[in-house]
Scaffold this motif. Structure first.
Motif, PDB file in Angstrom:
ATOM      1  N   SER A  86       0.636  -1.128  -0.328  1.00 18.04           N
ATOM      2  CA  SER A  86       0.170  -0.018   0.058  1.00 18.04           C
ATOM      3  C   SER A  86       0.975   1.159   0.007  1.00 18.04           C
ATOM      4  CB  SER A  86      -0.718  -0.133   1.356  1.00 18.04           C
ATOM      5  OG  SER A  86      -0.292   0.263   2.433  1.00 18.04           O
ATOM      6  N   PHE A  87       2.144   1.008   0.665  1.00 16.50           N
ATOM      7  CA  PHE A  87       3.011   2.126   0.746  1.00 16.50           C
ATOM      8  C   PHE A  87       3.446   2.521  -0.702  1.00 16.50           C
ATOM      9  CE2 PHE A  87       7.339   3.591   1.317  1.00 16.50           C
ATOM     10  CZ  PHE A  87       7.230   5.063   1.597  1.00 16.50           C
ATOM     11  N   LEU A  88       3.697   1.646  -1.478  1.00 13.51           N
ATOM     12  CA  LEU A  88       4.193   1.540  -2.931  1.00 13.51           C
ATOM     13  C   LEU A  88       2.956   2.431  -3.889  1.00 13.51           C
ATOM     14  CD1 LEU A  88       6.223  -1.621  -3.862  1.00 13.51           C
ATOM     15  CD2 LEU A  88       6.894   0.788  -3.293  1.00 13.51           C
ATOM     16  N   ALA A 131      11.834   3.691   4.986  1.00  9.31           N
ATOM     17  CA  ALA A 131      10.659   3.366   5.589  1.00  9.31           C
ATOM     18  C   ALA A 131      10.021   1.808   5.002  1.00  9.31           C
ATOM     19  CB  ALA A 131       9.725   4.537   4.820  1.00  9.31           C
ATOM     20  N   PHE A 132      10.353   1.766   3.543  1.00  8.37           N
ATOM     21  CA  PHE A 132       9.919   0.423   2.977  1.00  8.37           C
ATOM     22  C   PHE A 132      10.750  -0.788   3.499  1.00  8.37           C
ATOM     23  CE2 PHE A 132      10.005  -3.023  -0.029  1.00  8.37           C
ATOM     24  CZ  PHE A 132       8.600  -3.073  -0.355  1.00  8.37           C
ATOM     25  N   THR A 233       2.000   8.344   6.080  1.00  8.05           N
ATOM     26  CA  THR A 233       2.528   6.850   5.509  1.00  8.05           C
ATOM     27  C   THR A 233       3.135   6.184   6.353  1.00  8.05           C
ATOM     28  OG1 THR A 233       4.667   7.983   4.875  1.00  8.05           O
ATOM     29  CG2 THR A 233       2.849   8.092   2.972  1.00  8.05           C
ATOM     30  N   GLN A 234       3.785   6.787   7.311  1.00  7.83           N
ATOM     31  CA  GLN A 234       4.668   6.010   8.548  1.00  7.83           C
ATOM     32  C   GLN A 234       3.588   5.472   9.465  1.00  7.83           C
ATOM     33  OE1 GLN A 234       7.813   5.440   7.558  1.00  7.83           O
ATOM     34  NE2 GLN A 234       6.914   6.427   5.846  1.00  7.83           N
ATOM     35  N   PHE A 244       9.555   9.021  13.454  1.00  8.22           N
ATOM     36  CA  PHE A 244      10.293  10.136  14.127  1.00  8.22           C
ATOM     37  C   PHE A 244      11.183  10.835  13.082  1.00  8.22           C
ATOM     38  CE2 PHE A 244       8.763   7.623  17.689  1.00  8.22           C
ATOM     39  CZ  PHE A 244       8.074   8.571  18.659  1.00  8.22           C
ATOM     40  N   GLY A 245      11.935   9.828  12.304  1.00  8.33           N
ATOM     41  CA  GLY A 245      12.735  10.388  11.256  1.00  8.33           C
ATOM     42  C   GLY A 245      12.188  11.411  10.520  1.00  8.33           C
ATOM     43  N   TYR A 246      10.997  10.971   9.758  1.00 12.24           N
ATOM     44  CA  TYR A 246      10.353  11.879   8.986  1.00 12.24           C
ATOM     45  C   TYR A 246       9.850  13.078   9.492  1.00 12.24           C
ATOM     46  CZ  TYR A 246       9.510   8.604   4.956  1.00 12.24           C
ATOM     47  OH  TYR A 246       9.541   7.908   3.806  1.00 12.24           O
TER      48      TYR A 246
END
Length: 326
Positions: A86-88, A131-132, A233-234, A244-246
């Protein structure tokens, strides 16, 4: 094209040294149209129909396959890897929509760069790759090989409240995705020809201050939309590290890009300084190292220089709606 000439050659005999079009057209001194208009439009990769069509086809293919895999994965028994597919699908839809909306409402800037596939820089692609991979690790590797390590599990799996908390978390993530994407798309539509993916260091002819529609409430709605879309997305993927990185990376990026260096309330004496900064940032014939990055000026500074006190009044009535960014 090299438009120079040699004083040792007669103008009628001189053939310009050009590496022009990939189709083999060479501009000569007799080719007035070529020398005046640089007739290499057919091979202009920025607006090449084949290059645009190829990217759109690939994005459509990725979206279709990812969506199909997601629908299969959510069938009982639920496969947690639906989040990766779903992320893609979300990414491919976002990048296609960036170009489509640009082509529909600002066709002059509808080049292949409007897909934003590589224009956001190396860090952008690295972030999505991480993330992926984190999603695959937490939902597959960690559950099989490290089942007792709670800190390696997806974020929504370690929340108190069981299935209700998990459902609430996913609902929040999907809401962030829809709201963020919708806001960004609406911003591009309302801005029309005034929208540009690149920060402009010089005001173009016809550039007007957009204060209607969604801009009546949000000062930078496209940034607002992307910020919350990215975090969404995350949330959906259940990533802890990348969430947290995003948040940190996106916040720092938009803070640098947006914030004005002028104090609040605005001091009109600051305006000549901003205009001077814009002149420094304007593209002129000098070494690239001497150019000033428009991002270093802050987009708010540039907009004040473009529109003066009109923008200051508009700024005072609106918000960015990204935490801790004025």
């Amino acid at each position: 094209m090299d438009s120079g000439s040699s004083s040792s050659l007669d103008d009628h005999e001189f053939i310009r040294q050009a590496a022009p079009c990939k189709h083999g057209h060479v501009a000569t001194a007799h080719d007035e149209d070529a020398t005046k208009n640089h007739l290499c439009n057919a091979t202009d990769t920025g607006k090449s129909p084949s290059a645009i069509a190829l990217r759109a086809f690939i994005l459509g293919l990725v979206f279709g396959l990812s969506l199909a895999l997601t629908l299969l994965a959510v069938q009982p028994p639920l496969n947690p890897l639906w989040r990766a597919s779903s992320f893609l699908a979300t990414l491919s839809f976002f990048h296609f929509l960036e170009f489509y909306i640009t082509a529909r409402y600002n066709p002059q800037t509808a080049t292949i760069s409007a897909f934003l596939l590589s224009q956001n820089g190396y860090a952008y692609n690295v972030a999505h790759t991480l993330a992926f991979l984190e999603c695959l690790f937490r939902h597959y590797v960690a559950k099989i090989y490290f089942p007792g390590q709670v800190y390696l599990q997806p974020f929504d799996a370690i929340l108190p409240g069981g299935q209700l908390a998990k459902t609430t978390w996913l609902t929040l993530g999907f809401a962030m995705l829809a709201f963020g994407q919708g806001t960004r798309t609406l911003a591009m539509v309302h801005a029309g020809t005034n929208f540009n993916h690149l920060v402009q260091s010089r005001k173009k002819e016809g550039h007007v201050l957009v204060t209607g529609g969604i801009y009546a409430w949000l000062r930078h709605p496209s940034y607002f939309g992307f910020f919350w879309w990215g975090l969404g997305t995350q949330v959906v993927m259940g990533n802890v590290g990348c969430l947290f990185g995003y948040a940190i990376v996106l916040w720092r990026f938009f803070r640098r890009r947006i914030e004005s260096t002028c104090n609040y309330p605005f001091d009109p004496a600051c305006l000549p300084i901003l205009e001077h900064f814009c002149q420094l940032a304007a593209p002129v014939q000098r070494p690239r190292s001497a150019d000033k990055d428009p991002l270093d000026l802050g987009e708010e500074n540039l907009l004040v220089a473009f529109f003066g006190l009109d923008y200051v009044r508009y700024r005072d009535k609106t918000t960015v709606a990204i935490p801790l960014i004025r």
